[in-house]
Enzyme design. Structure first.
Site, PDB file in Angstrom:
ATOM      1  N   LYS A 280       0.932  -0.995  -0.269  1.00 60.84           N
ATOM      2  CA  LYS A 280       0.162   0.100   0.072  1.00 60.84           C
ATOM      3  C   LYS A 280       0.912   1.370  -0.054  1.00 60.84           C
ATOM      4  O   LYS A 280       1.846   1.313   0.774  1.00 60.84           O
ATOM      5  CB  LYS A 280      -0.727   0.023   1.275  1.00 60.84           C
ATOM      6  CG  LYS A 280      -2.107   1.034   1.126  1.00 60.84           C
ATOM      7  CD  LYS A 280      -3.211   0.588   2.138  1.00 60.84           C
ATOM      8  CE  LYS A 280      -4.186   1.355   2.324  1.00 60.84           C
ATOM      9  NZ  LYS A 280      -5.172   0.962   2.832  1.00 60.84           N
ATOM     10  N   GLU A 363     -19.296  -3.681  10.969  1.00 58.07           N
ATOM     11  CA  GLU A 363     -20.238  -2.946  11.954  1.00 58.07           C
ATOM     12  C   GLU A 363     -21.274  -3.700  12.503  1.00 58.07           C
ATOM     13  O   GLU A 363     -21.453  -3.506  13.795  1.00 58.07           O
ATOM     14  CB  GLU A 363     -20.779  -1.781  10.851  1.00 58.07           C
ATOM     15  CG  GLU A 363     -19.517  -0.752  10.691  1.00 58.07           C
ATOM     16  CD  GLU A 363     -18.815  -1.013   9.433  1.00 58.07           C
ATOM     17  OE1 GLU A 363     -18.977  -2.183   8.743  1.00 58.07           O
ATOM     18  OE2 GLU A 363     -18.076  -0.252   9.080  1.00 58.07           O
ATOM     19  N   ARG A 391     -24.882  -0.128   7.919  1.00 58.11           N
ATOM     20  CA  ARG A 391     -24.703  -1.577   7.729  1.00 58.11           C
ATOM     21  C   ARG A 391     -25.025  -2.345   8.891  1.00 58.11           C
ATOM     22  O   ARG A 391     -25.263  -3.700   8.884  1.00 58.11           O
ATOM     23  CB  ARG A 391     -22.926  -1.512   7.913  1.00 58.11           C
ATOM     24  CG  ARG A 391     -22.504  -2.880   7.528  1.00 58.11           C
ATOM     25  CD  ARG A 391     -22.698  -3.704   6.173  1.00 58.11           C
ATOM     26  NE  ARG A 391     -22.497  -3.070   4.848  1.00 58.11           N
ATOM     27  CZ  ARG A 391     -21.460  -3.177   4.237  1.00 58.11           C
ATOM     28  NH1 ARG A 391     -20.268  -3.810   4.785  1.00 58.11           N
ATOM     29  NH2 ARG A 391     -20.957  -2.743   2.917  1.00 58.11           N
TER      30      ARG A 391
END
Ligand SMILES: Cc1ncc(C[n+]2csc(CCOP(=O)(O)OP(=O)(O)O)c2C)c(N)n1
Ligand SMILES: CC(=O)[C@@H](O)[C@H](O)COP(=O)(O)O
Ligand SMILES: [Mg+2]
Length: 643
Positions: A280, A363, A391
């Site tokens: 990343k 979540e 969510r």
């Protein structure tokens, strides 16, 4: 510049690997130069440049469908699908979205930004393809962070069983926004760092070949032995046990290896996971070194990577208050769904590592996990962005409110955000207000935020939600002592006779500014900080109704929002004849770009509030008889039964 000659993926296919590698360098330069100016997701996009080129040279988009999970890492995809000329408009009003968007290109198939959905959509798309007798490939690029989301497991479970031909490219960079967490992350690490998976599979096959065959009745024994040997030798059979062929791990920056793996995956004509290992932030030292810091955000100085200095944010005030309360109360625990930095909980995590829980992009689990913690006597605070709490809606209702459990939902990014329609934090007022037993509050500034959080943690009567916006706080001094706010009681900030503005949350200061401007026009306007959506302060509604004219202000969807609650209260209280105007987010998705632009457009500003008050006063005058000196408002007269 090679990139200027790329009008679509078809222009990639004539390029050699060295040319593609040169092109990768150009793409990285355009990404970092643009994001340094516009802000956006730098590190995720730097990590998928070679992967993007490999995907678009092996598959034929848009006939083959390439879906990007979250799609915050789709900038290289946009650049090689004809959007270089517009790329400088990234995340600007009317410009390119920071996520894929079908309105921009036939190469984009969904406009989304919530994690862990691409696998499900890919399987659905592939199933539709099969039912239509078509043959195109469907590829879902899913990050290792997104794989910690429950939906991804549901899709893996279904897809592997259903045997729908889908290719999942697992982009494993060991990072969610922060370092990735959870068992799946450790499983991937075992594969990444263990002996090469494919070589092990080859060895396992050799071992099995040597096993004597005892005849058909023992065939099952041998078959089970094969599985046993595989489980013994291979770091994991997770994907294969779920029905997916696993290929990898593949070096995510080696174009030749990537192309070979993707071609092999395509040839298998079955559900396949291609495990790709990337870095990343690849290619930009400061982004490689701090991929969490450069996950999102900006603008920044391209030479040093330094972000422009920012003022104290609401998230920081939340995080600091959490630490302050937790020092006094050992039962306070904090939960995040993969966003410790964004929610301001990093300091809490450092100071109370045993009382901090990053559950990954999960979540739903976070909300029910909080329910368990509350049931066990802890005081859980789940810090979550408004848009991501969507969510876990069933868990808020079923696992928390129905149980009457004291869970605090610290709802950050409540209101408009630059990310756009995928991330606007505007539905929480409506989706929470209808839940029985929940308290929903909105502090008007950072000082009220700290007191409201303190109130919520001490409140034991059930779930408690407080909502506050992204970004800089108002610079209001913080009281030294924390105090409990009276639940269900708003605050009149300015008395007035001609109209009343009921402001929710951080819109109270703008309402006061509007009232001051209107005073110069001879209008005497009451301003109140409603403070609570639920329970609504009915005395405040009565007092506002007595002026005969009310303007409600909220940075939330009007449909079912705070203004709706006031209208319902007026009806329930039998207070008719009150002119009401509601300011808030209309019934449409608000696209990406500076929130101030859209707030202005929908009248959420001091000027907009003043205009609404003028409108409601004029409307009231058109309908009311000329007021005799000393005449009381119709509402007041109505209430006392007088004429
Ligand atoms: C449901 C949901 N929760 C949280 C987020 C915030 N978020 C955006 S990207 C991200 C991390 C994604 O990690 P990964 O899938 O590994 O992609 P990477 O950035 O590493 O390429 C998170 C948590 C989100 N987009 N959706
Ligand atoms: C892609 C995603 O969902 C997150 O990176 C989000 O963009 C973060 O938003 P903030 O910048 O408000 O923390
Ligand atoms: Mg990742």
């Amino acid at each position: 510049m090679l990139l200027e000659g790329i009008r679509g993926p078809e222009d990639l296919r004539g390029l050699s690997v060295p040319e593609l590698e040169r092109l990768a360098g150009e793409i990285r330069q355009v990404v970092v130069e643009t994001v340094a100016r516009t802000g956006g997701h730098l590190a995720p996009n730097l990590g998928v440049v070679e992967l993007t080129l490999a995907l678009h040279t092996v598959f034929s988009s848009p006939q083959d469908k390439i879906l990007w999970d979250v799609s915050h890492q789709s900038y290289p995809h946009k650049l090689v699908t004809g959007r270089l000329p517009l790329f400088h408009t990234l995340r600007q009003v009317g410009g390119l979205a920071g996520y894929t968007h079908p309105a921009e290109s036939p190469h984009d198939h969904f406009h989304w930004g919530h994690a862990s959905t691409a696998l499900s959509a890919a399987i659905g798309l592939a199933k539709a393809r099969d039912l239509a007798g078509e043959t195109y490939d469907v590829v879902a690029v899913v990050g290792d962070g997104a794989l910690t989301g429950g939906m991804a497991f549901e899709a893996l479970d279904h897809g592997g069983h259903d045997k729908t031909r889908v290719i999942v490219v697992l982009n494993d960079n060991s990072m969610s926004i922060s370092p990735n967490v959870g068992g799946i992350s450790q499983l991937l690490a075992r594969i990444r760092t263990g002996p090469h998976y494919q070589a092990l599979k080859q060895q396992a096959a050799e071992v099995l070949k040597g096993l004597p065959v005892f005849g058909p009745q023992a065939f099952d024994v041998v078959d089970r032995m094969k599985e046993g040997v595989k489980h013994l030798l291979l770091p994991t059979m997770f994907f294969e046990d779920l029905g997916w062929t696993y290929l990898g791990p593949v070096d995510g920056h080696n174009l030749t290896a990537l192309q070979a793996a993707l071609r092999q995956a395509r040839s298998l004509r079955e559900p396949v996971v291609v495990h790709v290992v990337t870095t990343k932030g690849k290619g930009i030292p400061y982004a490689e070194e701090l991929p969490d810091k450069y996950h999102g955000g900006g603008p920044f100085d391209i030479a040093t990577g330094r972000f422009l200095p920012g003022a104290t944010t609401y998230s920081e005030v939340f995080g600091n208050t959490m630490v302050r309360i937790a020092r006094e109360d050992p039962d306070v625990v904090a939960i995040t769904a993969a966003m410790p930095g964004g929610t301001g909980l990093s300091r809490f995590a450092r100071e109370f590592p045993d009382r901090f829980f990053d559950v990954g992009i999960a979540e739903q689990h976070a909300a029910a996990f909080a329910a368990g913690l509350a049931k066990g006597g802890k005081k859980p605070v789940f810090a979550v962005y408004s848009t991501f709490l969507q969510r876990a809606y069933d868990q808020v209702i079923h696992d928390v409110a129905l149980q009457g459990l004291p869970v605090v939902f610290a709802i950050d990014r409540a209101g408009l955000v630059e990310d756009g329609a995928t991330h606007q934090g505007v539905f929480d007022v409506a989706y929470l207000r209808c839940v029985p037993g929940i308290v929903v509050g909105a502090p008007r500034d950072e000082n009220e935020l700290q007191h409201m959080l303190y109130t919520g943690i001490r409140y034991r009567g059930g779930p408690f939600a407080l909502r506050y916006p992204r970004g800089k706080a108002q610079g209001v001094p913080l009281d030294a002592e924390l105090r409990e706010l009276p639940i269900g009681k708003g605050e009149v900030l300015r008395p007035g006779r001609d109209a009343a503005v009921l402001a929710l949350g951080v819109w109270a200061p703008a309402a006061l500014a509007a009232a001051r401007a209107l005073e110069a026009e001879g209008l005497d306007v009451m301003v109140a900080d409603a403070r609570w959506v639920k329970p609504l302060d009915l005395d405040l509604v009565r007092e506002a109704a007595a002026t005969g004219r009310i303007v409600t202000v909220e940075e939330a969807a009007l449909a079912g929002g705070f203004g709706s609650a006031v209208l319902e209260a007026l009806a329930d209280l039998g207070l008719s004849g009150v002119e009401v105007r509601r300011l808030g987010v209309p019934d449409r998705f608000v696209p990406h770009g500076r929130p101030a632009h859209y707030l202005e457009e929908i009248g959420l500003s001091a000027e907009g509030i003043a205009a609404a008050v003028r409108d409601v006063v004029l409307a009231g005058r058109r309908q009311m008889p000329a007021r005799r000196p000393g005449a009381r408002s119709r509402v007041a007269a109505h209430r006392s039964g007088g004429a």
